[in-house]
Structure formats: C-alpha cells, structure tokens
Design a protein around this motif. Structure first.
Motif, PDB file in Angstrom:
ATOM      1  N   GLU A  31       0.852  -1.174   0.000  1.00 13.51           N
ATOM      2  CA  GLU A  31       0.000   0.000   0.000  1.00 13.51           C
ATOM      3  C   GLU A  31       0.892   1.229   0.000  1.00 13.51           C
ATOM      4  OE1 GLU A  31      -2.270  -0.239   3.635  1.00 13.51           O
ATOM      5  OE2 GLU A  31      -0.688   0.734   4.795  1.00 13.51           O
ATOM      6  N   GLU A  33       0.716   5.114   1.229  1.00 12.56           N
ATOM      7  CA  GLU A  33      -0.039   6.075   2.032  1.00 12.56           C
ATOM      8  C   GLU A  33       0.538   7.453   1.806  1.00 12.56           C
ATOM      9  OE1 GLU A  33      -0.978   7.362   6.635  1.00 12.56           O
ATOM     10  OE2 GLU A  33       0.290   5.633   6.259  1.00 12.56           O
ATOM     11  N   LEU A  42      -4.948   6.270   1.381  1.00 12.20           N
ATOM     12  CA  LEU A  42      -4.324   5.011   0.992  1.00 12.20           C
ATOM     13  C   LEU A  42      -4.679   4.726  -0.460  1.00 12.20           C
ATOM     14  CD1 LEU A  42      -5.019   2.744   4.085  1.00 12.20           C
ATOM     15  CD2 LEU A  42      -2.850   3.746   3.402  1.00 12.20           C
ATOM     16  N   GLN A  43      -3.692   4.303  -1.231  1.00 14.92           N
ATOM     17  CA  GLN A  43      -3.917   3.926  -2.617  1.00 14.92           C
ATOM     18  C   GLN A  43      -4.270   2.443  -2.661  1.00 14.92           C
ATOM     19  OE1 GLN A  43      -3.787   6.466  -4.908  1.00 14.92           O
ATOM     20  NE2 GLN A  43      -3.439   7.683  -3.089  1.00 14.92           N
ATOM     21  N   GLU A  44      -4.750   1.984  -3.790  1.00 15.91           N
ATOM     22  CA  GLU A  44      -5.092   0.568  -3.942  1.00 15.91           C
ATOM     23  C   GLU A  44      -3.851  -0.293  -3.752  1.00 15.91           C
ATOM     24  OE1 GLU A  44      -5.004  -0.285  -8.603  1.00 15.91           O
ATOM     25  OE2 GLU A  44      -6.240   1.428  -8.049  1.00 15.91           O
ATOM     26  N   LEU A  45      -4.045  -1.565  -3.448  1.00 11.52           N
ATOM     27  CA  LEU A  45      -2.920  -2.477  -3.246  1.00 11.52           C
ATOM     28  C   LEU A  45      -2.193  -2.721  -4.569  1.00 11.52           C
ATOM     29  CD1 LEU A  45      -4.534  -5.022  -0.790  1.00 11.52           C
ATOM     30  CD2 LEU A  45      -2.907  -3.199  -0.271  1.00 11.52           C
TER      31      LEU A  45
END
Length: 83
Positions: A31, A33, A42-45
């Motif tokens: 992730e 942040e 938080l961005q996508e995984l």
C-alpha cells in the motif's frame, strides 16, 4: 504491514507531505499512504515495484525537497532512491 520506504518533503504547515510504502508480509502486496495535514489517503494495493514507482511519481509531481525517512527495513545510508 512492514514499512519498506518513507519520504518527507521537508516542508511544514499546509505544504507538509509524507509518503509511506508498506508491504503485507502475508499477501505480498503493498500500500502507498500519502499523509498531509488534511489527512491520510491510501492507494489501492499494488506490487512492490508498482508501489515504489507510484511513490516516485508522487514525489516528482509534488513540491519540496524529498528526503528518505529511515525505516527498520531500509536504513538511510544504503537505501536506494526511486525518484
């Protein structure tokens, strides 16, 4: 989550920004942040390579003189730069 890398832009107040890349040891995905005075996003995984590339793109686009924050996983002396 294990922290792989972290950076700050050396600014204070409203322009302060921190970026963290963390990896889930069980799933292997990361992730990204982005933390500002307005809060945390938080961005996508992502894969490790994609997460580090995204962090580099964010640092390139954002204001400031970016510096690496030492982490347990990557001491500042021998940490590679992804910017």
């Amino acid at each position: 989550m294990e922290e792989l890398a972290a950076w700050h832009n050396g600014r204070e107040g409203l322009e302060q920004m921190l970026i963290f890349v963390r990896r889930n040891p069980q799933g292997g995905l990361c992730e990204v942040e982005i933390r500002t005075v307005e809060g945390s996003k938080l961005q996508e995984l992502l894969s490790t390579a994609d997460a580090l590339a995204l962090a580099g793109q964010i640092r390139t686009a954002a204001k400031g003189r970016w510096e690496r924050i030492p982490t347990a996983m990557s001491p500042a002396d021998d940490a590679p730069s992804y910017a």
